[in-house]
Scaffold this active site. Structure first.
Site, PDB file in Angstrom:
ATOM      1  N   SER A   1      -2.610  45.391  14.177  1.00 55.21           N
ATOM      2  CA  SER A   1      -3.992  44.248  13.717  1.00 55.21           C
ATOM      3  C   SER A   1      -4.733  44.137  14.889  1.00 55.21           C
ATOM      4  CB  SER A   1      -3.067  43.194  13.101  1.00 55.21           C
ATOM      5  OG  SER A   1      -4.040  42.259  12.751  1.00 55.21           O
TER       6      SER A   1
ATOM      7  N   TYR B   1       2.081  35.282  14.298  1.00 55.09           N
ATOM      8  CA  TYR B   1       1.376  36.609  13.950  1.00 55.09           C
ATOM      9  C   TYR B   1       0.858  37.358  15.072  1.00 55.09           C
ATOM     10  CZ  TYR B   1      -0.683  40.216  11.361  1.00 55.09           C
ATOM     11  OH  TYR B   1      -1.013  41.445  10.621  1.00 55.09           O
TER      12      TYR B   1
END
Length: 247
Positions: free
Chosen positions: A131, A144
């Site tokens: 990501s 995250y």
């Protein structure tokens, strides 16, 4: 003999789209996830897809997957996800643990189990679905971002350690993707909060967009390695800079 591609987290979102796309590229796709009913539906719709119940946080489950395969030419480590948007000071340890177990240790388990088969194929491709959160941190994303930074670091290390081996190491780092369940999971089922993430954003990326990028990387000639592909919607210039239009 058909090439075999293993896709984790294949029951929805980017994983499901990738399974469909690689099957269209004439791979035998082994689609792994915990939700067997979703996988069975996928396999019924797409010739060339074999459903396998898989929990990447379980070593036993991963070992069973590896033992069931005669070969593996492509591995797409897609299983992962985000939980919560609390600041670091208020982060839930169990959320951080779950994100690390799935995104990082899950990818590690599957990679270790299938790497010998990837090398043995003579032209293996290992795709790590990370990501932009693994490249740039943002408020509320501590857990995250930490997990995705670790996954990015693992990818870079693998590329160094495996140089000279017949396997390519590819990182796909998507920005804003409106994929099934991602934001809903992050906000613990709060659909209203999840929808606000994309509110006013013209054309965020879809799961199919990311699957298309994965397929392109995987199908390059054997001597071509796409080290890292960052893919964002045109409306997102950076992690914190998103163009939105009013109603």
């Amino acid at each position: 003999m058909k090439r075999t591609a293993v896709v984790t987290g294949a029951s929805s979102g980017i994983g499901e789209a990738t399974a469909r796309r690689l099957a269209a590229e004439d791979y035998h796709v082994v689609a792994g996830a915990r939700r067997r009913d979703r996988l069975e539906k996928l396999a019924a719709e797409v010739p060339g897809v074999t459903p396998v119940t898989l929990d990447v946080t379980s070593q036993e489950s991963v070992d069973e997957l590896a033992a069931s395969l005669d070969r593996c030419d492509v591995l797409v480590n897609n299983a992962g996800g985000a939980l919560g948007l609390e600041p670091v000071s208020g982060g839930r340890v169990d959320d951080w643990q779950r994100m690390y177990d799935t995104n990082v240790l899950g990818s590690l388990r599957v990679t270790q189990a299938l790497l010998p088969k990837l090398i043995g194929s003579g032209d293996g491709v290992l795709v790590m679905l990370t990501s932009t959160a693994g490249l740039v941190s943002y408020e509320g994303g501590g857990g995250y971002c930490a997990a995705k930074h670790a996954q990015t670091s693992m990818t870079e290390t693998l590329r160094l350690e495996l140089v000279g081996q017949p396997v390519r190491i590819v990182e796909i780092a998507p920005g804003m993707v409106r994929s099934e369940g991602f934001a809903l999971t992050r906000f613990r089922g709060d659909a209203e909060r999840a929808d606000k993430v994309y509110e006013g954003v013209p054309d965020p990326l879809s799961s199919d967009d990311v699957a298309d990028a994965i397929a392109w990387c995987v199908t390059r000639p054997a001597h071509v390695n796409v080290d890292r592909l960052v893919i964002r919607p045109r409306a997102q210039a950076a992690q914190h800079k998103v163009h939105r239009v009013s109603g």
